[in-house]
Design a protein around this motif. Sequence first.
Motif, PDB file in Angstrom:
ATOM      1  N   ASP A   3      17.183  36.481 150.459  1.00 38.37           N
ATOM      2  CA  ASP A   3      16.591  37.811 150.557  1.00 38.37           C
ATOM      3  C   ASP A   3      17.214  38.533 151.741  1.00 38.37           C
ATOM      4  O   ASP A   3      17.350  37.973 152.822  1.00 38.37           O
ATOM      5  N   THR A   4      17.581  39.769 151.530  1.00 33.43           N
ATOM      6  CA  THR A   4      18.136  40.578 152.616  1.00 33.43           C
ATOM      7  C   THR A   4      17.363  41.882 152.698  1.00 33.43           C
ATOM      8  O   THR A   4      16.636  42.257 151.783  1.00 33.43           O
ATOM      9  N   LYS A   5      17.539  42.557 153.813  1.00 40.29           N
ATOM     10  CA  LYS A   5      16.891  43.853 154.002  1.00 40.29           C
ATOM     11  C   LYS A   5      17.871  44.790 154.687  1.00 40.29           C
ATOM     12  O   LYS A   5      18.860  44.369 155.285  1.00 40.29           O
ATOM     13  N   SER A   6      17.566  46.057 154.615  1.00 43.02           N
ATOM     14  CA  SER A   6      18.388  47.075 155.260  1.00 43.02           C
ATOM     15  C   SER A   6      18.222  46.997 156.771  1.00 43.02           C
ATOM     16  O   SER A   6      17.156  46.634 157.275  1.00 43.02           O
ATOM     17  N   ILE A   7      19.258  47.351 157.477  1.00 45.67           N
ATOM     18  CA  ILE A   7      19.185  47.361 158.938  1.00 45.67           C
ATOM     19  C   ILE A   7      18.126  48.353 159.429  1.00 45.67           C
ATOM     20  O   ILE A   7      17.520  48.165 160.483  1.00 45.67           O
ATOM     21  N   LEU A   8      17.859  49.386 158.637  1.00 44.46           N
ATOM     22  CA  LEU A   8      16.874  50.391 159.036  1.00 44.46           C
ATOM     23  C   LEU A   8      15.434  49.894 158.911  1.00 44.46           C
ATOM     24  O   LEU A   8      14.520  50.528 159.435  1.00 44.46           O
ATOM     25  N   THR A   9      15.220  48.777 158.216  1.00 45.25           N
ATOM     26  CA  THR A   9      13.868  48.236 158.082  1.00 45.25           C
ATOM     27  C   THR A   9      13.626  47.054 159.012  1.00 45.25           C
ATOM     28  O   THR A   9      12.565  46.452 158.981  1.00 45.25           O
ATOM     29  N   SER A  10      14.588  46.751 159.858  1.00 45.37           N
ATOM     30  CA  SER A  10      14.470  45.629 160.788  1.00 45.37           C
ATOM     31  C   SER A  10      13.632  46.021 162.001  1.00 45.37           C
ATOM     32  O   SER A  10      13.955  46.975 162.716  1.00 45.37           O
ATOM     33  N   LYS A  69      13.764  37.610 156.670  1.00 45.35           N
ATOM     34  CA  LYS A  69      14.913  38.006 155.861  1.00 45.35           C
ATOM     35  C   LYS A  69      16.090  38.333 156.754  1.00 45.35           C
ATOM     36  O   LYS A  69      15.921  38.770 157.887  1.00 45.35           O
ATOM     37  N   ILE A  71      19.481  40.569 157.660  1.00 44.59           N
ATOM     38  CA  ILE A  71      19.958  41.947 157.487  1.00 44.59           C
ATOM     39  C   ILE A  71      21.226  41.873 156.654  1.00 44.59           C
ATOM     40  O   ILE A  71      22.120  41.093 156.940  1.00 44.59           O
ATOM     41  N   GLY A  72      21.269  42.689 155.630  1.00 44.46           N
ATOM     42  CA  GLY A  72      22.436  42.608 154.754  1.00 44.46           C
ATOM     43  C   GLY A  72      22.941  43.921 154.293  1.00 44.46           C
ATOM     44  O   GLY A  72      22.508  44.957 154.421  1.00 44.46           O
TER      45      GLY A  72
END
Length: 72
Positions: A3-10, A69, A71-72
């Motif tokens: 699972d990855t997430k956007s850098i803006l949601t970190s 998750k 960051i991807g």
Amino acid sequence: MMDTKSILTSKTVIGIVVAGMGMIAPLVQQYLGVTVTGDDGASLLDGLAKVAESVGLLFALYGRVVATKQIG
């Protein structure tokens, strides 16, 4: 598949950005030529910048601890 997430949601990245804004706020104030009269006004702005730094760093630390998750 990871699972990855956007850098803006970190949370970590958001905390670092908030802390950085607190750190550069006095420089931006000088660059823009904004003057604050009186010691109380200068102390207030300095205090607000330090609060932003502290909150941002704590949020970044919290985000790092609870991260699940990449960051991807």
